[in-house]
Design a protein around this motif. Structure first.
Motif, PDB file in Angstrom:
ATOM      1  N   MET A 145       0.429  -1.388  -0.471  1.00  0.00           N
ATOM      2  CA  MET A 145       0.003   0.194  -0.025  1.00  0.00           C
ATOM      3  C   MET A 145       1.046   1.293  -0.487  1.00  0.00           C
ATOM      4  O   MET A 145       0.586   2.512  -0.464  1.00  0.00           O
ATOM      5  N   GLY A 146       2.363   1.350   0.568  1.00  0.00           N
ATOM      6  CA  GLY A 146       3.212   2.134   0.068  1.00  0.00           C
ATOM      7  C   GLY A 146       3.056   3.034   1.610  1.00  0.00           C
ATOM      8  O   GLY A 146       2.376   2.397   2.640  1.00  0.00           O
ATOM      9  N   LYS A 147       3.661   3.813   1.857  1.00  0.00           N
ATOM     10  CA  LYS A 147       3.684   5.081   3.112  1.00  0.00           C
ATOM     11  C   LYS A 147       3.181   5.378   4.074  1.00  0.00           C
ATOM     12  O   LYS A 147       3.150   5.792   4.780  1.00  0.00           O
ATOM     13  N   ALA A 148       2.539   6.221   2.508  1.00  0.00           N
ATOM     14  CA  ALA A 148       1.272   7.400   3.081  1.00  0.00           C
ATOM     15  C   ALA A 148       0.514   6.296   4.006  1.00  0.00           C
ATOM     16  O   ALA A 148      -0.103   6.925   4.661  1.00  0.00           O
ATOM     17  N   VAL A 149       0.254   5.000   3.278  1.00  0.00           N
ATOM     18  CA  VAL A 149      -1.269   4.829   3.609  1.00  0.00           C
ATOM     19  C   VAL A 149      -0.769   3.431   4.931  1.00  0.00           C
ATOM     20  O   VAL A 149      -1.226   4.092   6.037  1.00  0.00           O
ATOM     21  N   ALA A 150       0.511   2.986   5.251  1.00  0.00           N
ATOM     22  CA  ALA A 150       0.886   2.730   6.425  1.00  0.00           C
ATOM     23  C   ALA A 150       0.839   3.506   7.439  1.00  0.00           C
ATOM     24  O   ALA A 150       0.965   3.309   8.902  1.00  0.00           O
ATOM     25  N   LEU A 151       1.481   5.012   7.637  1.00  0.00           N
ATOM     26  CA  LEU A 151       1.831   5.660   8.482  1.00  0.00           C
ATOM     27  C   LEU A 151       0.336   5.864   8.796  1.00  0.00           C
ATOM     28  O   LEU A 151       0.638   6.194  10.449  1.00  0.00           O
ATOM     29  N   LYS A 152      -0.699   5.856   8.427  1.00  0.00           N
ATOM     30  CA  LYS A 152      -2.599   6.385   8.444  1.00  0.00           C
ATOM     31  C   LYS A 152      -2.994   5.195   9.050  1.00  0.00           C
ATOM     32  O   LYS A 152      -4.155   4.678   9.267  1.00  0.00           O
ATOM     33  N   THR A 153      -2.096   3.852   9.111  1.00  0.00           N
ATOM     34  CA  THR A 153      -3.290   2.637   9.620  1.00  0.00           C
ATOM     35  C   THR A 153      -2.512   2.602  10.685  1.00  0.00           C
ATOM     36  O   THR A 153      -1.426   2.635  10.752  1.00  0.00           O
ATOM     37  N   ARG A 197      -7.912  -1.321  10.233  1.00  0.00           N
ATOM     38  CA  ARG A 197      -8.347   0.176  11.274  1.00  0.00           C
ATOM     39  C   ARG A 197      -7.737   1.744  10.425  1.00  0.00           C
ATOM     40  O   ARG A 197      -6.004   1.238  10.187  1.00  0.00           O
ATOM     41  N   LEU A 198      -7.877   2.312  10.080  1.00  0.00           N
ATOM     42  CA  LEU A 198      -7.401   3.679   9.969  1.00  0.00           C
ATOM     43  C   LEU A 198      -7.532   5.191  10.774  1.00  0.00           C
ATOM     44  O   LEU A 198      -8.760   4.909  11.473  1.00  0.00           O
ATOM     45  N   SER A 199      -6.560   6.041  10.592  1.00  0.00           N
ATOM     46  CA  SER A 199      -6.490   7.269  11.385  1.00  0.00           C
ATOM     47  C   SER A 199      -6.948   8.370  10.228  1.00  0.00           C
ATOM     48  O   SER A 199      -7.516   8.938  11.235  1.00  0.00           O
ATOM     49  N   SER A 200      -7.221   7.961   9.406  1.00  0.00           N
ATOM     50  CA  SER A 200      -7.889   9.162   8.042  1.00  0.00           C
ATOM     51  C   SER A 200      -8.979   8.426   7.609  1.00  0.00           C
ATOM     52  O   SER A 200      -9.072   7.753   6.856  1.00  0.00           O
ATOM     53  N   ALA A 201     -10.147   9.519   8.233  1.00  0.00           N
ATOM     54  CA  ALA A 201     -11.531   9.631   7.501  1.00  0.00           C
ATOM     55  C   ALA A 201     -11.246   9.230   6.088  1.00  0.00           C
ATOM     56  O   ALA A 201     -11.953   8.657   5.256  1.00  0.00           O
ATOM     57  N   PRO A 202     -10.976  10.656   5.488  1.00  0.00           N
ATOM     58  CA  PRO A 202     -10.899  10.400   3.681  1.00  0.00           C
ATOM     59  C   PRO A 202      -9.654   9.155   3.507  1.00  0.00           C
ATOM     60  O   PRO A 202     -10.434   8.381   2.021  1.00  0.00           O
ATOM     61  N   LEU A 203      -8.795   8.672   3.844  1.00  0.00           N
ATOM     62  CA  LEU A 203      -8.127   7.683   3.369  1.00  0.00           C
ATOM     63  C   LEU A 203      -9.175   6.334   3.472  1.00  0.00           C
ATOM     64  O   LEU A 203      -9.061   5.954   2.861  1.00  0.00           O
ATOM     65  N   LYS A 204      -9.677   6.142   4.422  1.00  0.00           N
ATOM     66  CA  LYS A 204     -10.904   4.776   5.140  1.00  0.00           C
ATOM     67  C   LYS A 204     -11.754   4.946   3.495  1.00  0.00           C
ATOM     68  O   LYS A 204     -12.317   4.411   3.098  1.00  0.00           O
TER      69      LYS A 204
END
Length: 105
Positions: free
Chosen positions: A48-56, A69-76
Motif C-alpha cells: 500500500m505504500g508508506k503514506a497509507v502505512a503511516l495512517k494505518t 483500522r485507519l486514522s484518516s476518514a478521507p483515506l478510509k
C-alpha cells in the motif's frame, strides 16, 4: 581403477530441494494458511505504500477477511472505493487468494 558405486547415484535420487521440503512440512502440519495470513500483515506497507502505512493503526486477518483500522476518514473512504483493487494487490503479493474480503475500520 574402481567404478563409482551405485549407492552414490541412488543417494542423489533421494535429494529433495529445501523449498520442497519446507512446503511439505507446512502442508503436513497445516501451517500454510497461517503463514499466508502473517505474510499479508507483514507486506501491508510494501503493497500500500508508506503514506497509507503511516495512517494505518492496525492490520489483522481473520477467517479470510483482512481488517484494517485507519486514522484518516478521507483515506478510509478512498480505500473503500478501491476495495477490490486492494484485495487483488494483497493476494498478488502472497501468490494465493488468501483474502476474500477487506474491511476498513
Amino acid at each position: 581403477m574402481k567404478k563409482p558405486s551405485n549407492s552414490e547415484n541412488s543417494r542423489r535420487a533421494d535429494i529433495v530441494s529445501l523449498k520442497d521440503s519446507i512446503q511439505s512440512l507446512l502442508k503436513a502440519y497445516r501451517l500454510q494458511g497461517k503463514l499466508n495470513e502473517v505474510t499479508v500483515v507483514g507486506s501491508w506497507e510494501k503493497v500500500m505504500g508508506k503514506a497509507v502505512a503511516l495512517k494505518t493503526q492496525e492490520v489483522y486477518v481473520s477467517n479470510g477477511k483482512l481488517f484494517v483500522r485507519l486514522s484518516s476518514a478521507p483515506l478510509k473512504h478512498e480505500l473503500v472505493m478501491a476495495k477490490t483493487r486492494v484485495m487483488q494487490l494483497i493476494n498478488d503479493e502472497v501468490g494465493e487468494a488468501v483474502i476474500k474480503e477487506v474491511v476498513f475500520l
